[in-house]
Every structure is written in C-alpha cells, then in structure tokens.
Design a protein around this motif. Sequence first.
Motif, PDB file in Angstrom:
ATOM      1  N   LEU A   1      10.891   4.983  -2.418  1.00 19.04           N
ATOM      2  CA  LEU A   1      10.602   3.966  -1.338  1.00 19.04           C
ATOM      3  C   LEU A   1      10.254   2.558  -1.605  1.00 19.04           C
ATOM      4  CD1 LEU A   1       8.482   6.251   1.314  1.00 19.04           C
ATOM      5  CD2 LEU A   1      10.978   5.568   1.499  1.00 19.04           C
ATOM      6  N   GLN A   2       9.720   2.352  -2.574  1.00 23.42           N
ATOM      7  CA  GLN A   2       9.552   1.104  -3.294  1.00 23.42           C
ATOM      8  C   GLN A   2      11.068   0.310  -3.685  1.00 23.42           C
ATOM      9  OE1 GLN A   2       6.683  -0.827  -3.048  1.00 23.42           O
ATOM     10  NE2 GLN A   2       5.903   1.113  -1.893  1.00 23.42           N
TER      11      GLN A   2
ATOM     12  N   ASN B   1       0.908  -1.213   0.135  1.00 24.56           N
ATOM     13  CA  ASN B   1       0.138  -0.067  -0.040  1.00 24.56           C
ATOM     14  C   ASN B   1       0.860   1.277  -0.088  1.00 24.56           C
ATOM     15  OD1 ASN B   1      -2.432  -1.562  -0.040  1.00 24.56           O
ATOM     16  ND2 ASN B   1      -1.958  -1.781   2.314  1.00 24.56           N
ATOM     17  N   ASP B   2       1.616   1.309  -0.997  1.00 24.13           N
ATOM     18  CA  ASP B   2       2.634   2.624  -1.129  1.00 24.13           C
ATOM     19  C   ASP B   2       3.485   2.832   0.288  1.00 24.13           C
ATOM     20  OD1 ASP B   2       1.936   3.076  -3.715  1.00 24.13           O
ATOM     21  OD2 ASP B   2       0.056   4.442  -3.285  1.00 24.13           O
TER      22      ASP B   2
ATOM     23  N   ALA C   1       2.825   2.202   3.230  1.00 26.90           N
ATOM     24  CA  ALA C   1       2.184   3.054   4.328  1.00 26.90           C
ATOM     25  C   ALA C   1       2.534   2.371   5.799  1.00 26.90           C
ATOM     26  CB  ALA C   1       0.552   2.712   4.186  1.00 26.90           C
ATOM     27  N   GLY C   2       2.773   0.948   5.927  1.00 29.85           N
ATOM     28  CA  GLY C   2       3.234   0.586   7.371  1.00 29.85           C
ATOM     29  C   GLY C   2       4.726   1.093   7.478  1.00 29.85           C
ATOM     30  N   PHE C   3       5.564   1.303   6.426  1.00 30.34           N
ATOM     31  CA  PHE C   3       6.882   1.556   6.713  1.00 30.34           C
ATOM     32  C   PHE C   3       6.967   2.913   6.831  1.00 30.34           C
ATOM     33  CE2 PHE C   3      10.884   3.652   4.951  1.00 30.34           C
ATOM     34  CZ  PHE C   3      11.762   2.954   5.465  1.00 30.34           C
ATOM     35  N   ILE C   4       6.226   3.722   6.428  1.00 25.53           N
ATOM     36  CA  ILE C   4       6.162   5.337   6.843  1.00 25.53           C
ATOM     37  C   ILE C   4       5.677   5.451   8.039  1.00 25.53           C
ATOM     38  CG2 ILE C   4       5.247   7.637   5.951  1.00 25.53           C
ATOM     39  CD1 ILE C   4       5.181   6.464   3.184  1.00 25.53           C
ATOM     40  N   LYS C   5       4.501   4.883   8.727  1.00 27.53           N
ATOM     41  CA  LYS C   5       4.249   4.876   9.948  1.00 27.53           C
ATOM     42  C   LYS C   5       5.217   4.456  10.966  1.00 27.53           C
ATOM     43  CE  LYS C   5       0.265   3.517  12.749  1.00 27.53           C
ATOM     44  NZ  LYS C   5      -0.683   2.532  12.957  1.00 27.53           N
ATOM     45  N   GLU C   6       5.731   3.368  10.640  1.00 24.77           N
ATOM     46  CA  GLU C   6       6.720   2.786  11.715  1.00 24.77           C
ATOM     47  C   GLU C   6       7.865   3.456  11.769  1.00 24.77           C
ATOM     48  OE1 GLU C   6       9.760  -1.185  12.393  1.00 24.77           O
ATOM     49  OE2 GLU C   6       7.568  -1.605  11.687  1.00 24.77           O
ATOM     50  N   TYR C   7       8.493   3.738  10.587  1.00 24.50           N
ATOM     51  CA  TYR C   7       9.791   4.706  10.871  1.00 24.50           C
ATOM     52  C   TYR C   7       9.649   6.262  11.018  1.00 24.50           C
ATOM     53  CZ  TYR C   7      12.332   0.460   9.940  1.00 24.50           C
ATOM     54  OH  TYR C   7      12.975  -0.634  10.253  1.00 24.50           O
ATOM     55  N   SER C   8       8.707   6.626  10.875  1.00 24.50           N
ATOM     56  CA  SER C   8       8.183   7.962  11.226  1.00 24.50           C
ATOM     57  C   SER C   8       8.242   8.053  12.713  1.00 24.50           C
ATOM     58  CB  SER C   8       6.796   8.638  10.646  1.00 24.50           C
ATOM     59  OG  SER C   8       6.899   8.758   9.205  1.00 24.50           O
ATOM     60  N   ALA C   9       7.571   6.966  13.353  1.00 24.59           N
ATOM     61  CA  ALA C   9       7.456   7.008  14.884  1.00 24.59           C
ATOM     62  C   ALA C   9       8.939   6.753  15.472  1.00 24.59           C
ATOM     63  CB  ALA C   9       6.494   5.968  15.115  1.00 24.59           C
ATOM     64  N   LYS C  10       9.569   6.081  14.828  1.00 27.38           N
ATOM     65  CA  LYS C  10      10.878   5.673  15.354  1.00 27.38           C
ATOM     66  C   LYS C  10      11.806   6.958  15.472  1.00 27.38           C
ATOM     67  CE  LYS C  10      11.655   0.585  14.937  1.00 27.38           C
ATOM     68  NZ  LYS C  10      12.480  -0.347  14.149  1.00 27.38           N
TER      69      LYS C  10
END
Length: 109
Positions: A88-89, A59-60, A62-71
């Motif tokens: 990012l892909q 999903n573009d 999305a999970g990576f951006i969420k996890e690594y934005s938080a970290k």
Amino acid sequence: MKKFLLLLAAAALTASMAQADAKSGQKVYLKTLKAKFGMNGTKFAAEHTVAEWEDLFANDAAGFIKEYSAKFPSAVPVLTNPEMKDKLQEVGDFAKEYGSDSGNVPSCG
C-alpha cells in the motif's frame, strides 16, 4: 565543486528511487486494486491532489484504507490484509507521483 556534484548525484539517485517505487505501486494497483475499484490507474491517481494522497497514506495508509473501504466494501479484505502493508505504501508512491495536480500522467489504463 565536489560537494555540488555529490549533492547532484544524491538528488538524482533519490529521484530514481522514488520513480521505482511509483512503478512498483502502479503494478500493485493494476494487479490487486484495479478490479476492486473499477477504475484504471490514471483515473485512480487523479482522484486526489498530491497533498491529499500524502495525508491519506500517512500513518500506514490509515486514511486511504478508511476512505476506500467505505467506497468499495468488496476491497476491505485486500486493503486490511497485513501482507498489503508495504504494498500500500508503494500504491501511495504511485498515487502521489501522478496525483491530479502533479502534471504527470501514468502510462496505464
């Protein structure tokens, strides 16, 4: 026999294209994300298994951006930049190629 050779050639071409994307992703990681995440490419790729990376980059990314934005909050502008969408892909291809259970080790530090 001809079908077999065509299938073999197609498989080799697909594998080499995936390898090229992983190399591009490695370059993107080293150039744009290594300093933000504070870890080399080997350590980054080993953070998750191949299946986990696949989920994170679905999903573009999305999970990576969420996890690594938080970290790494300082990485948010880079991770959410629309120009990074395709890159990012490629980073995902790199991470999947060298995930912790892949048996592969990248040549980057």
